[in-house]
Design a protein around this motif. Structure first.
Motif, PDB file in Angstrom:
ATOM      1  N   TRP A  78      50.041   9.836  -6.063  1.00 12.49           N
ATOM      2  CA  TRP A  78      49.652   9.145  -4.834  1.00 12.49           C
ATOM      3  C   TRP A  78      48.990   7.808  -5.132  1.00 12.49           C
ATOM      4  O   TRP A  78      49.278   6.796  -4.495  1.00 12.49           O
ATOM      5  CB  TRP A  78      48.723  10.029  -3.987  1.00 12.49           C
ATOM      6  CG  TRP A  78      49.461  10.632  -2.838  1.00 12.49           C
ATOM      7  CD1 TRP A  78      50.123  11.828  -2.826  1.00 12.49           C
ATOM      8  CD2 TRP A  78      49.646  10.052  -1.548  1.00 12.49           C
ATOM      9  NE1 TRP A  78      50.701  12.034  -1.603  1.00 12.49           N
ATOM     10  CE2 TRP A  78      50.424  10.963  -0.800  1.00 12.49           C
ATOM     11  CE3 TRP A  78      49.234   8.865  -0.947  1.00 12.49           C
ATOM     12  CZ2 TRP A  78      50.791  10.712   0.521  1.00 12.49           C
ATOM     13  CZ3 TRP A  78      49.600   8.612   0.363  1.00 12.49           C
ATOM     14  CH2 TRP A  78      50.383   9.533   1.088  1.00 12.49           C
ATOM     15  N   VAL A  92      51.695   5.371  -6.235  1.00 15.44           N
ATOM     16  CA  VAL A  92      52.508   4.858  -5.129  1.00 15.44           C
ATOM     17  C   VAL A  92      51.718   3.840  -4.317  1.00 15.44           C
ATOM     18  O   VAL A  92      52.235   2.780  -3.942  1.00 15.44           O
ATOM     19  CB  VAL A  92      52.996   6.023  -4.240  1.00 15.44           C
ATOM     20  CG1 VAL A  92      53.563   5.490  -2.933  1.00 15.44           C
ATOM     21  CG2 VAL A  92      54.040   6.838  -4.967  1.00 15.44           C
ATOM     22  N   ALA A 145      58.538   1.752  -0.277  1.00 11.41           N
ATOM     23  CA  ALA A 145      58.129   3.154  -0.350  1.00 11.41           C
ATOM     24  C   ALA A 145      59.303   4.040  -0.759  1.00 11.41           C
ATOM     25  O   ALA A 145      59.154   4.921  -1.624  1.00 11.41           O
ATOM     26  CB  ALA A 145      57.572   3.588   1.003  1.00 11.41           C
ATOM     27  N   ILE A 175      59.548   6.731  -3.843  1.00  5.34           N
ATOM     28  CA  ILE A 175      59.709   8.173  -3.640  1.00  5.34           C
ATOM     29  C   ILE A 175      60.904   8.675  -4.437  1.00  5.34           C
ATOM     30  O   ILE A 175      60.859   9.745  -5.048  1.00  5.34           O
ATOM     31  CB  ILE A 175      59.865   8.484  -2.130  1.00  5.34           C
ATOM     32  CG1 ILE A 175      58.589   8.093  -1.390  1.00  5.34           C
ATOM     33  CG2 ILE A 175      60.160   9.959  -1.921  1.00  5.34           C
ATOM     34  CD1 ILE A 175      58.685   8.210   0.105  1.00  5.34           C
ATOM     35  N   THR A 197      59.976   9.211  -7.918  1.00  3.76           N
ATOM     36  CA  THR A 197      58.873  10.145  -8.154  1.00  3.76           C
ATOM     37  C   THR A 197      59.237  11.355  -9.032  1.00  3.76           C
ATOM     38  O   THR A 197      58.405  11.785  -9.818  1.00  3.76           O
ATOM     39  CB  THR A 197      58.258  10.574  -6.809  1.00  3.76           C
ATOM     40  OG1 THR A 197      57.697   9.422  -6.206  1.00  3.76           O
ATOM     41  CG2 THR A 197      57.192  11.620  -6.974  1.00  3.76           C
ATOM     42  N   MET A 243      56.555  14.921  -2.821  1.00  4.92           N
ATOM     43  CA  MET A 243      57.545  14.018  -2.240  1.00  4.92           C
ATOM     44  C   MET A 243      57.544  14.105  -0.721  1.00  4.92           C
ATOM     45  O   MET A 243      57.702  13.097  -0.021  1.00  4.92           O
ATOM     46  CB  MET A 243      58.931  14.309  -2.819  1.00  4.92           C
ATOM     47  CG  MET A 243      59.045  13.818  -4.250  1.00  4.92           C
ATOM     48  SD  MET A 243      60.588  14.257  -5.031  1.00  4.92           S
ATOM     49  CE  MET A 243      61.712  13.140  -4.219  1.00  4.92           C
ATOM     50  N   LEU A 274      54.581  12.213   0.503  1.00  5.80           N
ATOM     51  CA  LEU A 274      54.828  10.775   0.374  1.00  5.80           C
ATOM     52  C   LEU A 274      55.715  10.283   1.517  1.00  5.80           C
ATOM     53  O   LEU A 274      55.464   9.236   2.106  1.00  5.80           O
ATOM     54  CB  LEU A 274      55.478  10.457  -0.974  1.00  5.80           C
ATOM     55  CG  LEU A 274      54.556  10.469  -2.196  1.00  5.80           C
ATOM     56  CD1 LEU A 274      55.348  10.261  -3.462  1.00  5.80           C
ATOM     57  CD2 LEU A 274      53.483   9.404  -2.066  1.00  5.80           C
ATOM     58  N   LEU A 275      56.755  11.082   1.822  1.00  6.49           N
ATOM     59  CA  LEU A 275      57.652  10.698   2.919  1.00  6.49           C
ATOM     60  C   LEU A 275      56.870  10.560   4.224  1.00  6.49           C
ATOM     61  O   LEU A 275      57.095   9.642   5.006  1.00  6.49           O
ATOM     62  CB  LEU A 275      58.745  11.751   3.094  1.00  6.49           C
ATOM     63  CG  LEU A 275      60.067  11.525   2.375  1.00  6.49           C
ATOM     64  CD1 LEU A 275      60.995  12.689   2.636  1.00  6.49           C
ATOM     65  CD2 LEU A 275      60.702  10.227   2.860  1.00  6.49           C
ATOM     66  N   THR A 326      53.639   7.551   3.474  1.00 10.02           N
ATOM     67  CA  THR A 326      53.846   6.136   3.152  1.00 10.02           C
ATOM     68  C   THR A 326      54.044   5.252   4.394  1.00 10.02           C
ATOM     69  O   THR A 326      53.675   4.083   4.334  1.00 10.02           O
ATOM     70  CB  THR A 326      55.024   5.941   2.180  1.00 10.02           C
ATOM     71  OG1 THR A 326      56.090   6.794   2.574  1.00 10.02           O
ATOM     72  CG2 THR A 326      54.605   6.253   0.761  1.00 10.02           C
TER      73      THR A 326
END
Lengths: 221, 51, 256
Positions: free
Chosen positions: A56, A59, A106, A110, A113, A131, A134-135, A138
């Motif tokens: 995290w 990213v 982003a 991802i 990742t 993931m 993140l989806l 972000t």
């Protein structure tokens, strides 16, 4: 609506033409994936338990790297001033910029990742949940980046200052994102975090274009 | 002075830091008041004499 | 009727807020505010050291609270003031709102820093560590970062009029975010179960603590208002001087 799609396609095309920035972005993210384990040491259980947090952070930092690209090109070639007379409102244009920024920053992060997951030796289950968070998370970071980019567009040193503005405001996203991805949480807490994260992204994406449009209008007066 | 107990260092340090920062803040603020006032005076005098 | 009273009150307000008027009426406030804050500090410190018992739980370290709580309160009060000024900048486009925002930001950062330092000096004897990732301290630290961002943004702009509008947008974005940050940090905090055995908001404080606490809070607040006023006056003077300097440079260029 046609103008909306035309602008989206134009921006995506110009982003893909400037391919160097995508390479830079992914190389930066990957470098973090090398530096962090080297700094921490090859202690696999430790790395795995830190994994979601490190991913995290990686990213967040990497996505701040491409932040100045959101408006700068349009500011320099004058399109930003021309947009004010376009059929699309400035907030719609900002919304397009938000989508393009998310798709070009982003999303590639991802996609990369899983490689980070291998480097940090986290298991498949954790990787998938990271993931997913993140989806969902972000978009909130992209929305904040959009506002910060709009605030600093007329500044020469905008690329330096914008990340400082985004980071404190992005902390809730990191908290809920990592919180939802941690496999050791009590029952229901990961789901709660996921809900908060999605709510945050929705609200930020809904409001950011208006804040960004306001900032753009004010900084060009 | 009263006895501040075993943690006197922390109490004194807290008050010392707060006094230093507060006094510094007051000092900087007041010196800025005078500096800008002098600057304005000088510029106004220059304009009158037409320098 | 209501319309008329509204125009009167808005006239009354716009007159007070006019830079020239502001300089006149605020001059009368400097000495009273200064004297008041000196008296309040004297009384508050006397209470804090000589006229309040040690707390049965915190012991003598309760005395740190008398400088910590006022600073923590001001760190939030100052942001509130900035947010209100930001609305003034964006909605009414009032130059004094810009000045108020600009004058408040460094003060807010300073008071937040003092809240953090005193909090950590209180935490060392109480929690056994200088830094505990507890909800309040973490939120205050994030607030400090937000202040730094605002100050940095002010400083990167050359054109201060444009800066005011842009900073106002960021101030309001921050104001919307602060409750979210607070909520998320509290959630994060319960998740990690910190080893706090004392909570500042826990048992109700006895009157012996309330009196010095309130006096000191009042003293710091009056001091803050005084400093804010002085900084606003300085900024008005500075803008006047800047304008004259521009004129001078323009004259010289024409003459040359």
């Amino acid at each position: 609506m046609r103008a909306f799609w035309a602008l989206l396609v134009r921006d995506l095309k110009s982003a893909s033409r400037a391919g160097g920035s995508l390479t830079t972005l992914l190389a930066f993210y990957l470098s973090l994936g090398v530096i962090l384990p080297i700094a921490i040491g090859p202690d696999k259980p430790l790395l795995a338990s830190l994994g979601p947090a490190l991913i995290w952070t990686g990213v967040l930092l990497s996505s701040l790297l491409g932040l100045d690209r959101i408006f700068v090109a349009d500011h320099e070639d004058g399109s930003l001033a021309a947009f004010r007379h376009s059929r699309l409102s400035l907030s719609t244009i900002s919304f397009v910029k938000l989508i393009v920024h998310w798709l070009t920053t982003a999303l590639p992060l991802i996609v990369l990742t899983p490689v980070m997951g291998v480097l940090l030796t986290i298991d498949l289950q954790t990787l998938l949940s990271v993931m997913l968070t993140l989806l969902l998370g972000t978009p909130a970071i992209a929305a904040l980046s959009l506002v910060a980019a709009a605030l600093s567009v007329s500044l020469k040193r905008g690329a330096v200052i914008a990340p400082i503005l985004v980071m404190p405001l992005a902390i809730p996203a990191v908290i809920f994102g990592v919180g939802a991805a941690k496999p050791l949480l009590g029952a229901g807490q990961a789901e709660t975090a996921l809900l908060y994260l999605s709510a945050m992204s929705l609200v930020f994406v809904a409001f950011a274009p208006f804040a960004a449009a306001l900032a753009l209008r004010l900084s060009q007066e | 002075m009263i006895d501040l107990g075993p943690h006197a260092t922390f109490i004194i340090a807290a008050y010392a830091i707060v006094s230093l920062v507060t006094i510094g803040l007051v000092g900087v603020t007041i010196s800025n008041v005078f500096r800008q006032a002098r600057r304005l005076e000088r510029l106004e005098a220059e304009r009158k004499t037409g320098a | 009727m209501t319309d008329q009273s509204e125009t009167i009150s808005s006239n009354w307000f716009s007159q007070l807020a006019h830079p020239g008027m502001f300089m006149r009426w605020s001059a009368y406030l400097i000495w009273p505010l200064g004297l008041l804050s000196i008296v309040l500090f004297a009384v508050g410190l006397w209470f804090a050291f000589f006229h309040s018992p040690a707390d049965y739980q915190m012991g003598e370290t309760v005395r740190i609270m008398y400088v910590h709580v006022p600073n923590a309160w001001l760190s939030q009060f100052c942001y509130g003031l900035m947010a209100v000024s930001a609305v003034g900048t964006l909605v009414w486009r009032h130059p004094m709102a810009d000045v108020s925002m600009k004058a408040a930001a460094p003060l807010g950062a300073a008071f937040t820093a003092m809240a953090l330092v005193t909090g950590s000096l209180w935490g060392r004897p109480t929690w056994g560590t200088f830094w505990e990732w507890d909800g309040r301290m973490t939120s205050t630290l994030i607030l400090f970062l937000i202040y730094l961002g605002l100050i940095a943004l002010w400083r990167t702009f050359e054109d201060q009029l444009r800066a005011a509008k842009v900073v106002a947008v960021l101030t309001l974005v921050g104001a919307v975010n602060i409750p979210i940050i607070k909520f998320s940090v509290d959630w994060w905090n319960t998740l990690h179960q910190p080893s706090t055995f004392f909570r500042a908001d826990g048992p109700k404080a006895p009157a012996s603590i309330i009196t010095p606490l309130l006096t000191m809070t009042l003293a710091f607040t009056v001091l803050f208002l005084l400093l804010h006023l002085l900084r606003m006056r300085t900024e008005v003077t500075k803008r006047k001087a800047d304008r004259l300097e521009h004129l001078k440079i323009a004259r010289q260029q024409k003459g040359a």
